[in-house]
Design a protein around this motif. Structure first.
Motif, PDB file in Angstrom:
ATOM      1  N   VAL A  30       1.090  -1.241   0.137  1.00 18.19           N
ATOM      2  CA  VAL A  30       0.082  -0.058  -0.001  1.00 18.19           C
ATOM      3  C   VAL A  30       0.754   1.011   0.015  1.00 18.19           C
ATOM      4  CG1 VAL A  30      -1.336   1.243   1.464  1.00 18.19           C
ATOM      5  CG2 VAL A  30      -2.049  -1.103   0.952  1.00 18.19           C
ATOM      6  N   ASP A  31       0.687   1.883  -0.989  1.00 18.46           N
ATOM      7  CA  ASP A  31       1.638   3.356  -1.063  1.00 18.46           C
ATOM      8  C   ASP A  31       0.594   4.429  -2.123  1.00 18.46           C
ATOM      9  OD1 ASP A  31       3.651   5.604  -1.509  1.00 18.46           O
ATOM     10  OD2 ASP A  31       4.828   3.820  -0.407  1.00 18.46           O
ATOM     11  N   ASN A  32       0.450   5.579  -1.574  1.00 15.64           N
ATOM     12  CA  ASN A  32      -0.213   6.636  -2.267  1.00 15.64           C
ATOM     13  C   ASN A  32       0.682   7.571  -2.736  1.00 15.64           C
ATOM     14  OD1 ASN A  32       0.269   7.852  -0.069  1.00 15.64           O
ATOM     15  ND2 ASN A  32      -1.972   8.794   0.288  1.00 15.64           N
ATOM     16  N   MET A  34       2.612   9.485  -1.237  1.00 17.26           N
ATOM     17  CA  MET A  34       2.509  10.758  -0.419  1.00 17.26           C
ATOM     18  C   MET A  34       3.948  11.277  -0.160  1.00 17.26           C
ATOM     19  SD  MET A  34      -0.563  11.031   2.495  1.00 17.26           S
ATOM     20  CE  MET A  34      -0.919  12.855   2.921  1.00 17.26           C
ATOM     21  N   ARG A  35       4.867  11.026  -0.188  1.00 17.81           N
ATOM     22  CA  ARG A  35       6.185  11.141  -0.207  1.00 17.81           C
ATOM     23  C   ARG A  35       6.443  12.382  -1.201  1.00 17.81           C
ATOM     24  NH1 ARG A  35      11.263   9.939   2.673  1.00 17.81           N
ATOM     25  NH2 ARG A  35      12.903  10.849   1.470  1.00 17.81           N
ATOM     26  N   ARG A  36       5.891  12.235  -2.480  1.00 15.73           N
ATOM     27  CA  ARG A  36       5.858  13.314  -3.367  1.00 15.73           C
ATOM     28  C   ARG A  36       5.063  14.644  -2.678  1.00 15.73           C
ATOM     29  NH1 ARG A  36       6.657  14.197  -9.120  1.00 15.73           N
ATOM     30  NH2 ARG A  36       5.930  16.306  -9.442  1.00 15.73           N
ATOM     31  N   LEU A  64      -3.413   3.391  -1.919  1.00 14.24           N
ATOM     32  CA  LEU A  64      -4.479   3.588  -1.028  1.00 14.24           C
ATOM     33  C   LEU A  64      -4.023   4.441   0.201  1.00 14.24           C
ATOM     34  CD1 LEU A  64      -6.414   0.544   0.547  1.00 14.24           C
ATOM     35  CD2 LEU A  64      -5.379   2.165   2.101  1.00 14.24           C
ATOM     36  N   ASP A  65      -4.632   5.321   0.713  1.00 12.26           N
ATOM     37  CA  ASP A  65      -4.033   6.290   1.727  1.00 12.26           C
ATOM     38  C   ASP A  65      -4.547   5.522   3.266  1.00 12.26           C
ATOM     39  OD1 ASP A  65      -3.908   8.419   3.735  1.00 12.26           O
ATOM     40  OD2 ASP A  65      -4.359   9.522   2.110  1.00 12.26           O
ATOM     41  N   ILE A  66      -3.512   5.390   4.203  1.00 10.76           N
ATOM     42  CA  ILE A  66      -3.842   4.847   5.271  1.00 10.76           C
ATOM     43  C   ILE A  66      -4.706   5.454   6.332  1.00 10.76           C
ATOM     44  CG2 ILE A  66      -1.772   3.205   5.206  1.00 10.76           C
ATOM     45  CD1 ILE A  66      -0.705   5.223   7.346  1.00 10.76           C
ATOM     46  N   SER A 180       3.830  12.569  17.201  1.00 13.91           N
ATOM     47  CA  SER A 180       2.969  11.808  16.233  1.00 13.91           C
ATOM     48  C   SER A 180       3.402  10.427  16.264  1.00 13.91           C
ATOM     49  CB  SER A 180       2.705  12.390  15.031  1.00 13.91           C
ATOM     50  OG  SER A 180       3.657  12.405  14.172  1.00 13.91           O
ATOM     51  N   LYS A 181       4.785  10.155  16.130  1.00 14.44           N
ATOM     52  CA  LYS A 181       5.348   8.787  16.140  1.00 14.44           C
ATOM     53  C   LYS A 181       5.186   8.077  17.565  1.00 14.44           C
ATOM     54  CE  LYS A 181       7.284   6.926  12.948  1.00 14.44           C
ATOM     55  NZ  LYS A 181       6.782   6.119  12.100  1.00 14.44           N
ATOM     56  N   ALA A 182       5.489   9.040  18.464  1.00 14.17           N
ATOM     57  CA  ALA A 182       5.284   8.449  20.094  1.00 14.17           C
ATOM     58  C   ALA A 182       3.885   8.379  20.097  1.00 14.17           C
ATOM     59  CB  ALA A 182       5.811   9.598  21.149  1.00 14.17           C
ATOM     60  N   GLY A 204      13.751   3.343  14.863  1.00 17.37           N
ATOM     61  CA  GLY A 204      14.784   3.448  13.842  1.00 17.37           C
ATOM     62  C   GLY A 204      15.749   4.653  14.166  1.00 17.37           C
ATOM     63  N   GLY A 205      17.000   4.353  13.904  1.00 19.80           N
ATOM     64  CA  GLY A 205      18.052   5.469  13.988  1.00 19.80           C
ATOM     65  C   GLY A 205      17.812   5.926  12.788  1.00 19.80           C
ATOM     66  N   CYS A 206      19.040   5.890  11.976  1.00 19.55           N
ATOM     67  CA  CYS A 206      18.977   6.282  10.416  1.00 19.55           C
ATOM     68  C   CYS A 206      19.018   5.217   9.562  1.00 19.55           C
ATOM     69  CB  CYS A 206      20.400   7.166  10.220  1.00 19.55           C
ATOM     70  SG  CYS A 206      20.021   8.896  10.507  1.00 19.55           S
TER      71      CYS A 206
HETATM   72  N1  LIG Z   1      14.456   6.608   7.130  1.00 17.90           N
HETATM   73  C1  LIG Z   1      14.891   6.679   8.334  1.00 17.90           C
HETATM   74  O1  LIG Z   1      16.102   7.272   8.653  1.00 17.90           O
HETATM   75  C2  LIG Z   1      13.960   6.429   9.578  1.00 17.90           C
HETATM   76  C3  LIG Z   1      14.394   6.696  10.687  1.00 17.90           C
HETATM   77  C4  LIG Z   1      13.437   6.296  11.670  1.00 17.90           C
HETATM   78  C5  LIG Z   1      12.408   5.957  11.542  1.00 17.90           C
HETATM   79  N2  LIG Z   1      11.907   5.519  10.222  1.00 17.90           N
HETATM   80  C6  LIG Z   1      10.678   5.166   9.873  1.00 17.90           C
HETATM   81  O2  LIG Z   1      10.587   3.897   9.235  1.00 17.90           O
HETATM   82  C7  LIG Z   1       9.526   4.019   8.388  1.00 17.90           C
HETATM   83  C8  LIG Z   1       9.682   3.984   6.932  1.00 17.90           C
HETATM   84  O3  LIG Z   1      10.865   5.114   6.460  1.00 17.90           O
HETATM   85  P1  LIG Z   1      11.214   5.226   4.989  1.00 17.90           P
HETATM   86  O4  LIG Z   1      12.458   5.905   5.138  1.00 17.90           O
HETATM   87  O5  LIG Z   1      11.202   3.887   4.461  1.00 17.90           O
HETATM   88  O6  LIG Z   1      10.023   6.358   4.511  1.00 17.90           O
HETATM   89  P2  LIG Z   1       9.830   6.620   3.147  1.00 17.90           P
HETATM   90  O7  LIG Z   1       9.404   8.196   3.022  1.00 17.90           O
HETATM   91  O8  LIG Z   1      10.947   6.402   2.173  1.00 17.90           O
HETATM   92  O9  LIG Z   1       8.556   5.601   2.795  1.00 17.90           O
HETATM   93  C9  LIG Z   1       7.173   5.851   3.279  1.00 17.90           C
HETATM   94  C10 LIG Z   1       6.378   5.707   2.431  1.00 17.90           C
HETATM   95  O10 LIG Z   1       4.968   5.690   2.807  1.00 17.90           O
HETATM   96  C11 LIG Z   1       4.170   6.496   1.966  1.00 17.90           C
HETATM   97  N3  LIG Z   1       3.146   7.072   2.363  1.00 17.90           N
HETATM   98  C12 LIG Z   1       3.131   8.262   3.149  1.00 17.90           C
HETATM   99  N4  LIG Z   1       1.879   8.519   3.700  1.00 17.90           N
HETATM  100  C13 LIG Z   1       0.972   7.599   3.335  1.00 17.90           C
HETATM  101  C14 LIG Z   1      -0.320   7.445   3.559  1.00 17.90           C
HETATM  102  N5  LIG Z   1      -1.059   8.182   4.198  1.00 17.90           N
HETATM  103  N6  LIG Z   1      -0.987   6.170   2.878  1.00 17.90           N
HETATM  104  C15 LIG Z   1      -0.127   5.366   1.849  1.00 17.90           C
HETATM  105  N7  LIG Z   1       1.345   5.552   1.846  1.00 17.90           N
HETATM  106  C16 LIG Z   1       1.833   6.509   2.524  1.00 17.90           C
HETATM  107  C17 LIG Z   1       5.157   7.436   1.163  1.00 17.90           C
HETATM  108  O11 LIG Z   1       4.576   7.641  -0.272  1.00 17.90           O
HETATM  109  C18 LIG Z   1       6.500   6.415   0.954  1.00 17.90           C
HETATM  110  O12 LIG Z   1       6.421   5.797   0.037  1.00 17.90           O
HETATM  111  C19 LIG Z   1       8.640   5.306   8.719  1.00 17.90           C
HETATM  112  O13 LIG Z   1       7.527   4.900   9.590  1.00 17.90           O
HETATM  113  C20 LIG Z   1       9.723   6.096   9.391  1.00 17.90           C
HETATM  114  O14 LIG Z   1       8.950   7.154  10.183  1.00 17.90           O
HETATM  115  C21 LIG Z   1      12.631   5.940   9.276  1.00 17.90           C
END
Ligand SMILES: NC(=O)c1ccc[n+]([C@@H]2O[C@H](COP(=O)([O-])OP(=O)(O)OC[C@H]3O[C@@H](n4cnc5c(N)ncnc54)[C@H](O)[C@@H]3O)[C@@H](O)[C@H]2O)c1
Length: 348
Positions: A30-32, A34-36, A64-66, A180-182, A204-206
């Protein structure tokens, strides 16, 4: 298994899709995109979706939008999932300031929508939630530090292995993203503890790797390497450029998810990063990127740090390693830099 991956076009989601598809599981993503919407064209993940479609055999994508509870309900009514890997998020610390309601809706509401649908329709499933070290807010900055030539480091020997899960998550400055994440992190724990569902929370860290659509506001290594290779600009915010991050390759994150899924512990929380061996400061990272590419990065320094930013953050991985002793970090910093550079070269 039938597996649902949210955020399937993103960094971790796409790695999970590829990994589980290769093993012959049925994967619904599932991915819409939204990152864009969050980050503009540079954050567009469609290239990654196309890559997944061409590489996978059992992968179905649903746009789909979560936040859309009715659509989530319909998806869960049509499929009985064995594993849910929840990666969809508004992932940026700084971006949340501009879009507090949207950030909360995606991160907190989107997460409870998925947890509740799992409880109603696939209560035996394993549910892994990708949380963040930003749930600790800036409390890791209270640890005594020492300044070395190119990085900050922990001053006390007992902190050497980094931040563990006992770090407090309240009474600290988070940024709205951290809050929001907490909220989502606590709700996910509750579904594990209260409802005894197989929920695991990974802070997650980085998290990094070749499939990141890195932008200035999220995905620091991916963005740093991209800017170095393409002659773009880069800004370092505060802490003398000596702030430390620990970096984990998306493959190692997905391997950890796989270990948890095979032997879940309801409601557990784990820090998940590259640990000390994969830690790097900003100026060390710039140096590595320049050496790897043979190019100079156009970077500037501004004195003011990002609000709530960690000075030195290294994930203590002891808890996860003690619960899942066969898991280990398999990609070091050199592997990570090289893979990101190779992927950026292919994309440009
Ligand atoms: N990358 C990091 O450094 C990092 C660090 C700590 C935690 N995290 C967490 O890990 C998870 C994954 O991170 P990532 O780096 O893969 O992020 P990412 O942005 O690369 O991937 C997230 C995806 O979710 C999609 N998305 C966003 N909102 C949406 C919605 N409402 N409905 C459907 N799809 C939606 C986006 O289009 C994107 O493709 C996230 O929860 C993030 O908070 C990431």
């Amino acid at each position: 298994m039938k597996i649902l991956v949210t955020g399937s076009s993103g960094l971790i989601g796409s790695e999970a899709v590829e990994h589980f598809d290769l093993q012959g599981h049925d994967v619904i993503g599932v991915d819409n995109n939204m990152r864009r919407e969050f980050f503009g064209a540079a954050g567009d993940t469609l290239w990654n979706l196309e890559r997944l479609k061409s590489k996978t055999r059992h992968f179905i994508h649903v746009s789909l939008d979560i936040r859309d509870r009715a659509a989530i309900e319909q998806l869960f009514s049509s499929h009985c999932f064995d594993l849910i890997v929840h990666c969809a998020a508004q992932p940026s610390h700084d971006k949340a300031r501009d879009i507090p309601i949207l950030d909360f809706e995606v991160n907190a509401l989107g997460t409870i929508n998925l947890l509740e649908a799992t409880r109603q329709h696939s209560p035996e499933a394993v549910f892994v939630f990708l949380s963040t070290n930003k749930v600790y807010g800036d409390s890791p900055n209270e640890i005594p530090l020492t300044e070395l030539a190119t990085r900050w480091d922990y001053a006390r020997t007992e902190d050497f292995n980094g931040i563990d899960e006992t770090c407090r998550i309240d009474r600290t400055l988070h940024s709205l993203f951290g809050a929001s994440k907490a909220a989502a992190d606590l709700v996910a724990q509750e579904y594990g503890r209260y409802f005894k569902m197989n929920v695991g929370v990974f802070r997650g860290g980085c998290l990094t790797g070749p499939s990141h659509s890195g932008v200035e506001l999220h995905g620091f290594l991916s963005y740093l390497v991209k800017q170095t290779l393409t002659g773009g600009n880069y800004t370092v915010f505060g802490y003398k450029g000596k702030q430390v991050r620990d970096n984990i390759h998306s493959h190692d994150v997905v391997r950890a998810i796989e270990e948890f899924a095979a032997s879940p512990r309801p409601g557990e929380v784990y820090n998940m990063g590259g640990g000390r061996q994969n830690s790097v400061s900003m100026i060390e990272a710039i140096d590595r990127a320049e050496q790897l590419s043979g190019k100079k990065l156009n970077w500037r320094y501004v004195d003011e740090n990002r609000i709530g930013d960690h000075i030195c953050y290294i994930s203590n991985l002891s808890k996860f390693q003690s619960h899942y002793p066969t898991w280990k970090i398999t990609r070091n910093l050199d592997n990570i830099f090289e893979e990101i550079a190779a992927s950026q070269t292919l994309r440009t």
